[in-house]
Design a protein around this motif. Sequence first.
Motif, mmCIF file in Angstrom:
data_model
loop_
_atom_site.group_PDB
_atom_site.id
_atom_site.type_symbol
_atom_site.label_atom_id
_atom_site.label_comp_id
_atom_site.label_asym_id
_atom_site.label_seq_id
_atom_site.Cartn_x
_atom_site.Cartn_y
_atom_site.Cartn_z
ATOM 1 N N VAL A 458 0.854 -1.175 0.000
ATOM 2 C CA VAL A 458 0.000 0.000 0.000
ATOM 3 C C VAL A 458 0.897 1.234 0.000
ATOM 4 O O VAL A 458 1.843 1.331 0.788
ATOM 5 N N VAL A 459 0.642 2.144 -0.913
ATOM 6 C CA VAL A 459 1.322 3.434 -0.967
ATOM 7 C C VAL A 459 0.290 4.481 -0.558
ATOM 8 O O VAL A 459 -0.773 4.573 -1.175
ATOM 9 N N PHE A 460 0.597 5.250 0.486
ATOM 10 C CA PHE A 460 -0.424 6.134 1.033
ATOM 11 C C PHE A 460 0.203 7.424 1.538
ATOM 12 O O PHE A 460 1.393 7.469 1.890
ATOM 13 N N ASN A 461 -0.596 8.470 1.550
ATOM 14 C CA ASN A 461 -0.165 9.751 2.127
ATOM 15 C C ASN A 461 -1.118 10.216 3.222
ATOM 16 O O ASN A 461 -1.086 11.376 3.615
ATOM 17 N N THR A 462 -1.971 9.314 3.694
ATOM 18 C CA THR A 462 -2.881 9.619 4.795
ATOM 19 C C THR A 462 -2.194 9.271 6.096
ATOM 20 O O THR A 462 -1.862 8.104 6.333
#
Length: 701
Positions: A458-462
């Motif tokens: 998973v790539v996330f910025n949250t």
Amino acid sequence: MAARKTTQRRSKPRRASAAPLIPTPGHGEQIWILDVPYRASAPGAKYYKALKAYAYIGAQLPDELTVYASKPYSYSRWVEEDLNGVRQPGATGFHKIPRPEQVDAAKAIATAFHHGKRGFLLADEPGVGKTGSAIIGAKAALKLGGGDTVLITVDRPAQITIAAWRDALAAFGDGGYRWLIISPDQLKKLLGRNGQPKYSFSLIINDEAQQFRHLTAQRTQYQRRINRLSATPEKAPFVITVTATPGHHPGEYTYLSSLFAQLHDDPPGEWADLGKKLVERGLPLAPGWDKGKWDWNDQAKGSQRLQHQAVTRVRKWMTDCDPPVMVHRDAPWGAPPIDGLPLDFTATQWAAYQQDWSEFRSAMRIARQGNDTARGRAALMRFRQKAGMLRAPQTAELVAAHVERGYQVLVAVELVTTAADPVANLLEEQGIGVSRIFGGGDLETERIRFQRGHNPVVVFNTASAINLQASELMVDGSRASSARRIGFFHQPRYSGIAARQTMGRAHRDGQVCSWSLLFAAGTVEEQAARIMINRLMVTSASCGGYVYPLALDCRSPWSRHHSYSKMLSGSQSASNSRARFPNAPRSPSTGVLTVGCPPWCGPPSNDTRMGRYPMSGSATRPRIGREFAAVNLDRFEGGGETAMVNACAAGGWSWAHPGRRALGIGLGEVDPRVERRRDRRRGSSPVPPRPVTHCSSKSSR
């Protein structure tokens, strides 16, 4: 004299009576408020300007509109119930039994409410169960006070956070009360034309309250009105503040200003400018660069001791009162392990890093957005963008190696075009499924695909309010995949709040997730990494949590008390290290080298939390400790015992990374100096000494 001409004024035609602003249902009908996405088709529904929403009037909602029906506890459902005058059932799901620590927190909340306090700060570590504690505590307070309405403000993205709180209410029960879950972007809907609240809530839960710390932000201004922070305690709702990261310094606790005023028996207005009041109380703060913002003064910026004293003093205002209005508990399973993984740029990468942004953008085929000319902070951001994009192949290679070994990997990013997209695209080119929790799209579906194990990455910025841990209990009673999680900060952040929240996405509910901070040595990323770690420490200390022993007042960007574990992936790097260190342990499938503790870990201490944590062949990171890392010597030349390696013995006061670079030791490779010291203790020396070709630590910086 000529007669004056007169003109007869024509009367304007009267407008026909306008259609009613709010629809009126007929006999046996009701109003259905619909959540219709932009440009979506809603046959039979009509947009009403007064409601600022689509609505359908009828006895039953047509099948083609059921997908847009309001969900329990949403603002649409709240308006719908007001118009129809009928309460609708809440959410249902798998029932959860509260843990003992959640019950204890709920009792503390109810006690503070019973004694007339206007609020409570729930500051448990991420993953301890603050959501459940807040729900149980809110129901207990409402039972004591006789109210029946609760407002919950959540953080972005609303697609995930609102759904998470809805599931929590279904799991712990809503108690028959009326709940409203709303995002900060919807707060304006709760205000009338005069700017005052349209509703009077009995109790308010502000989740991730650190988002309301900046007074000039519009959402903060709305939140302060809805919480009635300027009113006296008896005229204001009881507020449960939920956050594990109150702020980088006490001047950012603005959402607690009225609570501080009550604790000091002052009117709420005197504490409206919190920073000014704290300075009057002797805290080392100074006005910041923007209106309403404060920061540490020059003396405190250079002294972590002063910073810790200040946050401790403010924390004790809330913990030492009777009854306490704050509770914090460390995670029973320990702090999230974190280490630093610096990358040395090649000559080609350095040349690209030093390029002008317009040239770099053209070479990397990045779409132009705005002006290419950047100065000041914008120029600093350009360098961060370039460094993050240049390191994307190495990050993808490192992540792929961990996926091959059975991990589910979290990649935390801050930027999308130059970080999230390149890393995700490179992984997908290798046939690895990636959940993208950034940008638009159905973010909750992406999260579920990762949690179910369909996508191993998973790539996330949250940074907050989402669950990515192993074995998560889902709303239907099933469990998420049990594969071990491991996380990587692809980009260091300047925010300690975001760093601490990000690590808590998978290190929660008894599940351990170790993290690595990736950065390019010698670039602006290295300075950002230092700032992030320093602020992480202060943010953690503000609520009495773990003080991450990573960046103290020493010359190294990492601490002298740092249990460290590195990994080297990639065929080229693995083959080079195999030739230089043929006897070093490695994974049979990937050729990954591991090292338990570097020579710069520093002097030992009396920290009893650090036990003996052997590292297995799968490169399990040791838990962060103050002095030692336990290394399983079975991986080294057949040794049978577990030795405690003293990290101080190799001169931990020198710069770590330049010394290793001068020796020619690559990223993640075993330091032969550590091997020789270990072998001397065992009476053998299988690793030949390396010629000394480096200079002193000062000249190698």
